[in-house]
Write a protein that holds these residues in place. Structure first.
Motif, PDB file in Angstrom:
ATOM      1  N   SER A  24      13.555  47.017   2.943  1.00 52.05           N
ATOM      2  CA  SER A  24      13.281  46.210   3.988  1.00 52.05           C
ATOM      3  C   SER A  24      14.077  46.798   5.016  1.00 52.05           C
ATOM      4  O   SER A  24      13.694  46.924   6.219  1.00 52.05           O
ATOM      5  CB  SER A  24      13.566  44.818   3.747  1.00 52.05           C
ATOM      6  OG  SER A  24      12.774  44.206   2.501  1.00 52.05           O
ATOM      7  N   PHE A  30      12.518  49.910   6.496  1.00 51.88           N
ATOM      8  CA  PHE A  30      11.330  49.642   7.396  1.00 51.88           C
ATOM      9  C   PHE A  30      11.713  48.861   8.552  1.00 51.88           C
ATOM     10  O   PHE A  30      11.081  48.962   9.709  1.00 51.88           O
ATOM     11  CB  PHE A  30      10.131  48.987   6.477  1.00 51.88           C
ATOM     12  CG  PHE A  30       9.270  50.135   5.813  1.00 51.88           C
ATOM     13  CD1 PHE A  30       8.625  50.731   6.388  1.00 51.88           C
ATOM     14  CD2 PHE A  30       9.838  50.239   4.478  1.00 51.88           C
ATOM     15  CE1 PHE A  30       7.726  51.666   5.484  1.00 51.88           C
ATOM     16  CE2 PHE A  30       8.883  51.141   3.561  1.00 51.88           C
ATOM     17  CZ  PHE A  30       8.060  51.987   4.241  1.00 51.88           C
ATOM     18  N   SER A  31      12.613  47.960   8.571  1.00 49.43           N
ATOM     19  CA  SER A  31      12.988  47.288   9.856  1.00 49.43           C
ATOM     20  C   SER A  31      13.697  48.187  10.898  1.00 49.43           C
ATOM     21  O   SER A  31      13.666  47.805  11.836  1.00 49.43           O
ATOM     22  CB  SER A  31      13.804  46.003   9.257  1.00 49.43           C
ATOM     23  OG  SER A  31      15.072  46.554   8.762  1.00 49.43           O
ATOM     24  N   GLY A  42       8.060  45.993  18.365  1.00 48.37           N
ATOM     25  CA  GLY A  42       7.439  46.853  17.721  1.00 48.37           C
ATOM     26  C   GLY A  42       5.937  47.280  18.217  1.00 48.37           C
ATOM     27  O   GLY A  42       5.292  48.266  17.616  1.00 48.37           O
ATOM     28  N   GLY A  98       4.257  51.011  18.365  1.00 47.35           N
ATOM     29  CA  GLY A  98       4.741  51.578  16.972  1.00 47.35           C
ATOM     30  C   GLY A  98       5.438  52.851  17.059  1.00 47.35           C
ATOM     31  O   GLY A  98       6.192  53.075  18.142  1.00 47.35           O
ATOM     32  N   LEU A 139       2.786  55.270   8.248  1.00 49.09           N
ATOM     33  CA  LEU A 139       3.853  54.209   8.264  1.00 49.09           C
ATOM     34  C   LEU A 139       3.406  53.065   9.179  1.00 49.09           C
ATOM     35  O   LEU A 139       3.643  51.997   8.794  1.00 49.09           O
ATOM     36  CB  LEU A 139       5.246  54.646   8.871  1.00 49.09           C
ATOM     37  CG  LEU A 139       5.774  55.894   7.974  1.00 49.09           C
ATOM     38  CD1 LEU A 139       7.013  56.523   8.661  1.00 49.09           C
ATOM     39  CD2 LEU A 139       6.461  55.425   6.824  1.00 49.09           C
ATOM     40  N   GLU A 140       2.585  53.352  10.059  1.00 50.66           N
ATOM     41  CA  GLU A 140       2.187  52.105  11.026  1.00 50.66           C
ATOM     42  C   GLU A 140       1.105  51.523  10.172  1.00 50.66           C
ATOM     43  O   GLU A 140       1.221  50.150  10.130  1.00 50.66           O
ATOM     44  CB  GLU A 140       1.381  52.667  12.194  1.00 50.66           C
ATOM     45  CG  GLU A 140       2.277  53.219  13.421  1.00 50.66           C
ATOM     46  CD  GLU A 140       2.979  52.011  14.011  1.00 50.66           C
ATOM     47  OE1 GLU A 140       2.504  50.768  14.010  1.00 50.66           O
ATOM     48  OE2 GLU A 140       3.989  52.076  14.033  1.00 50.66           O
ATOM     49  N   GLN A 145       3.213  49.297   7.697  1.00 54.51           N
ATOM     50  CA  GLN A 145       3.792  47.982   8.565  1.00 54.51           C
ATOM     51  C   GLN A 145       2.918  47.059   8.836  1.00 54.51           C
ATOM     52  O   GLN A 145       3.252  45.836   8.871  1.00 54.51           O
ATOM     53  CB  GLN A 145       4.671  48.765   9.796  1.00 54.51           C
ATOM     54  CG  GLN A 145       5.863  49.441   9.340  1.00 54.51           C
ATOM     55  CD  GLN A 145       6.594  49.734  10.950  1.00 54.51           C
ATOM     56  OE1 GLN A 145       5.937  50.219  11.675  1.00 54.51           O
ATOM     57  NE2 GLN A 145       7.953  49.338  10.647  1.00 54.51           N
ATOM     58  N   ASN A 203       2.120  52.082  -0.797  1.00 57.40           N
ATOM     59  CA  ASN A 203       2.892  51.125   0.131  1.00 57.40           C
ATOM     60  C   ASN A 203       3.963  52.246   0.558  1.00 57.40           C
ATOM     61  O   ASN A 203       5.148  51.663   0.716  1.00 57.40           O
ATOM     62  CB  ASN A 203       3.420  49.984  -0.355  1.00 57.40           C
ATOM     63  CG  ASN A 203       3.816  49.972  -1.946  1.00 57.40           C
ATOM     64  OD1 ASN A 203       4.244  51.138  -2.269  1.00 57.40           O
ATOM     65  ND2 ASN A 203       3.935  49.021  -2.588  1.00 57.40           N
TER      66      ASN A 203
END
Length: 333
Positions: A50, A53-54, A95, A98, A196-197, A200, A287
């Motif tokens: 987390s 990715f954050s 975000g 992106g 990655l987009e 997310q 993922n």
């Protein structure tokens, strides 16, 4: 994150098998993990994922600035601005745009920084250049790049999702068969922000699962070349490249075996397309983003490890058969 995928998915499966119910504070999978003493480990791994990715926009900004020969901290600041909650006051979504927007903003920032250094006296350069750069780029980012990049990013993600949703098996075949050509040109790295987009936005990326089927086609074709060729140099290269590609990356078989053989690159790409078809048919997604081959197994979402392996074997098998028979017809040695 990949290891935690395996741990959590195994716990989910076991909870379903045993009929374990969720409690007020824990899911059914967490109950299983608690019984096995793995809950704390799984939780820590989840926190790490987390955290990654954050702050992905920040990391992307730093590495983009490094690539564009600019000040890395400025790149990180621009990435952080895009995910700041305060941008909502300006009518933006944290975000928005992106990673595509971050990379573009950092590219402009590095260009601007170099130009400013030409005119700012050296005695105040260390303070004035970063200050002017970040002020100008913040305004440009918030009022120009983020809104436009948001439109572009949504269009790309929407188009890809639409292609996979409505294109079905044909989309899986075409995309997977084209990826070896992108890899041979080094263009596949440009897809990482898109993967990655997707992860997310939706939690997983079927496009990445399709992409890594290119590995299966290249391995199958390389095995056929190994059996067909009488060239000792080619045999030695193939014996070294095939295990590496099975475990991780396809470049050794692409550049060391299949492109030198010529036809094997084409037949291997066709075989990869069938692997992509199976990915779509079995609804396999990922993922996470990483290497291909068996190394990608922990990245597969929803515990569909067998479906991934089966898709990989289909791609490799068809590539092998096509390459072997075409090679025999062409009397390749």
């Amino acid at each position: 994150m990949g290891i935690n995928n395996i741990i959590v998915n195994s716990a989910h499966a076991e909870a379903l098998t045993q009929g374990i119910q969720a409690t007020a504070n824990m899911s059914a999978a967490q109950v299983i993990l608690q019984e096995k003493g793995l809950l704390e480990i799984s939780t820590i791994m989840g926190i790490i994922a987390s955290g990654l990715f954050s702050l992905l926009a920040v990391f992307t900004g730093i590495f983009a600035a490094k690539e564009f020969k600019g000040t890395e901290i400025l790149g990180g600041i621009l990435g952080a601005i895009t995910i700041a909650p305060q941008v909502a006051i300006l009518g933006l979504t944290p975000g928005q745009g992106g990673l595509i927007g971050v990379i573009f903003a950092v590219w402009i920032s590095c260009w601007l920084e170099k130009r400013l250094r030409r005119y700012i006296p050296s005695m105040i350069d260390v303070i004035a250049t970063p200050t002017f750069t970040i002020i100008i780029m913040t305004a440009l980012l918030l009022f120009g790049i983020m809104p436009v990049a948001g439109i572009v990013s949504n269009a790309i993600l929407g188009s890809l999702s639409g292609i996979l949703e409505h294109g079905g098996l044909a989309a899986g075949f075409i995309l997977s068969s084209l990826f070896p050509f992108l890899i041979s040109l080094g263009l596949h790295q440009g897809l990482i922000p898109i993967h990655l987009e997707l992860i997310q936005a939706t939690g997983s990326s079927q496009l990445f699962a399709i992409q890594i089927m290119s590995n299966s086609g290249m391995v199958g074709a390389a095995i056929a070349v190994l059996l067909l060729t009488k060239d000792p140099v080619m045999k030695r290269v193939a014996k070294g490249a095939i295990p590496t590609s099975i475990l991780a990356v396809g470049e050794p078989t692409i550049f060391g075996v299949n492109i030198p053989a010529g036809f094997a690159f084409i037949t291997g790409s066709i075989g990869a397309g069938f692997g992509g078809m199976m990915i779509v048919l079995l609804d396999v997604t990922a993922n996470g983003v990483g290497a291909a081959g068996l190394s990608a197994l922990p990245l597969i979402a929803d515990g569909k490890y067998l479906q991934y392996i089966f898709s990989w074997l289909v791609g490799a098998s068809i590539a092998f058969l096509l390459t072997y028979f075409v090679g025999r017809i062409r009397k390749y040695q």
